[in-house]
Design a protein around this motif. Structure first.
Motif, short mmCIF file in Angstrom:
data_model
loop_
_atom_site.label_atom_id
_atom_site.label_comp_id
_atom_site.label_asym_id
_atom_site.label_seq_id
_atom_site.Cartn_x
_atom_site.Cartn_y
_atom_site.Cartn_z
N ARG A 1 -5.04 5.62 4.41
CA ARG A 1 -4.98 4.24 3.94
C ARG A 1 -5.98 3.34 4.67
N GLN A 2 -6.04 3.45 5.98
CA GLN A 2 -6.95 2.60 6.73
C GLN A 2 -8.40 2.93 6.44
N GLU A 3 -8.71 4.22 6.35
CA GLU A 3 -10.08 4.62 6.03
C GLU A 3 -10.49 4.14 4.65
N GLN A 4 -9.55 4.23 3.68
CA GLN A 4 -9.88 3.78 2.33
C GLN A 4 -10.12 2.27 2.31
N TYR A 5 -9.29 1.52 3.02
CA TYR A 5 -9.48 0.08 3.09
C TYR A 5 -10.82 -0.27 3.72
N GLU A 6 -11.12 0.32 4.83
CA GLU A 6 -12.37 -0.02 5.53
C GLU A 6 -13.59 0.35 4.69
N ASN B 1 1.69 0.78 -1.10
CA ASN B 1 0.66 1.70 -1.61
C ASN B 1 1.07 2.13 -3.00
N ASN B 2 0.52 1.47 -4.01
CA ASN B 2 0.91 1.72 -5.40
C ASN B 2 0.06 2.85 -5.97
N THR B 3 0.32 4.04 -5.45
CA THR B 3 -0.44 5.20 -5.87
C THR B 3 0.38 6.04 -6.85
N PRO C 1 -5.19 9.53 -3.68
CA PRO C 1 -5.88 8.48 -2.91
C PRO C 1 -4.94 7.32 -2.58
N ALA C 2 -5.35 6.54 -1.59
CA ALA C 2 -4.58 5.35 -1.22
C ALA C 2 -4.90 4.21 -2.19
N TYR C 3 -3.85 3.50 -2.61
CA TYR C 3 -4.00 2.33 -3.49
C TYR C 3 -3.22 1.16 -2.89
N ASN C 4 -3.52 0.84 -1.63
CA ASN C 4 -2.86 -0.31 -1.01
C ASN C 4 -3.36 -1.60 -1.64
N VAL C 5 -2.45 -2.54 -1.81
CA VAL C 5 -2.80 -3.81 -2.42
C VAL C 5 -3.29 -4.77 -1.34
#
Length: 325
Positions: free
Chosen positions: A120-125, A145-147, A259-263
């Motif tokens: 999640r953090q890597e995807q956000y960054e 995380n709406n994955t 994959p991460a889908y954090n809002v």
């Protein structure tokens, strides 16, 4: 729910959209400051908030509108933009200044990257850093995380040997490996078939998941069919309110396939530079938005029929972030 588009379709839609957005047909109720305090210099400063046109987006859009108004901003509400491509175009064109978005959607669909990042953090960054070149700033994401996920009716968990993770499906008899999925997920390059491969139960293999074990349904029908036992495992979105409403149990993605889908709030960089306190407003909100919280709030809209604006205000008041006007 996230209205994903292939890169080619997105590019075409972006070229055709982005002008003439209208304000939302429904307005957000006014609220007084509380945990979110008035921002010096916000009075009279105009901020345009946009959302896509599905339950969670409308809910979060109203949260943003109410919170920013309580902080003193003059907010224009442009909720309900019809689809991901026009919503993205509205931000790129500067017609919308603040909008909630999903990290995986930004990375895979808007930036057309070949694969998502489960961490999640890597995807956000990654999406934050890449989208800066487009004049957009991604603020820190919520825990929610709406994955994609798979769920089973809770009363069947024990019948299936106490299953709690996707890897447990491989230990079930083949006849119990039954799935309900939506058509878009069934054909995605990061969807159903690759997931089954990752978990060692390939589609079409008599010892994996025979094709006759799979029902392709409309999105809403997947939830009902899973609850009714048409299939053991139904494709769901992890913050959907129908999960608790139908008493479904979400299986852990223990091999981190999805994959991460954090809002996260996305703000025009120019707007954020002019009004950096916008980040402070969202910093009070995003840590509180978990999967469970969004499931409950989404259910109040989709299951109980409440208005997104009323649900948003009620939640903000209960959290002490704003007070009734």
């Amino acid at each position: 729910m996230r209205h994903r588009l292939p890169a080619v379709a997105l590019a075409t839609a972006l070229a055709l959209s982005g002008c003439g957005l209208e304000s939302a047909n429904t307005s957000a109720p006014q609220a007084a400051p509380a945990g979110i305090e008035p921002v010096p210099g916000a009075e009279g400063a105009e901020v345009v908030v946009g959302t896509k046109n599905f339950t969670e987006a409308l809910l979060l859009g109203k949260v943003a509108v109410i919170a920013l108004q309580a902080a003193g901003f003059d907010v224009t509400d442009r909720s309900g933009i019809p689809g991901a491509a026009p919503a993205r175009a509205a931000m790129l064109d500067g017609e919308v200044e603040v909008q909630w978005e999903y990290t995986g959607t930004g990375w895979l669909n808007y930036l057309a990257m070949p694969e998502g990042i489960p961490d999640r953090q890597e995807q956000y960054e990654a999406v934050r850093d890449a989208d800066l070149a487009n004049g957009l700033t991604w603020l820190p994401p919520a825990p929610a995380n709406n994955t994609y996920a798979f769920a089973v009716r809770s009363e069947a968990v024990g019948e299936l040997g106490g299953i709690d993770a996707l890897s447990d499906i491989a230990a079930l008899p083949v006849e119990e490996r039954t799935f309900c999925v939506e058509s878009e997920f069934a054909t995605r390059s990061d969807g159903f078939e690759p997931m089954l491969e990752a978990y060692g139960i390939p589609l079409g293999d008599p010892q994996g998941v025979p094709r006759e074990n799979v029902s392709v349904l409309d999105t809403g029908a997947v939830y009902t069919a899973t609850d009714n036992g048409l299939c053991n495992f139904g494709e769901v979105f992890t913050t959907d309110g129908r999960i608790p409403a139908l008493d479904l149990t979400v299986l852990a993605d223990d091999r981190a396939f999805f994959p991460a889908y954090n809002v996260a709030p996305v703000v025009l960089t120019e707007t954020l530079e002019q009004h950096p306190a916008i980040a402070d407003v969202f910093a009070r909100i995003t840590p509180l938005l978990t999967d469970d919280v969004l499931q409950r709030l989404n259910a109040r809209i989709d299951v109980d029929g409440e208005d997104p604006a009323d649900v948003a205000l009620d939640w903000l008041v209960n959290e002490g972030l704003v007070a009734p006007a």
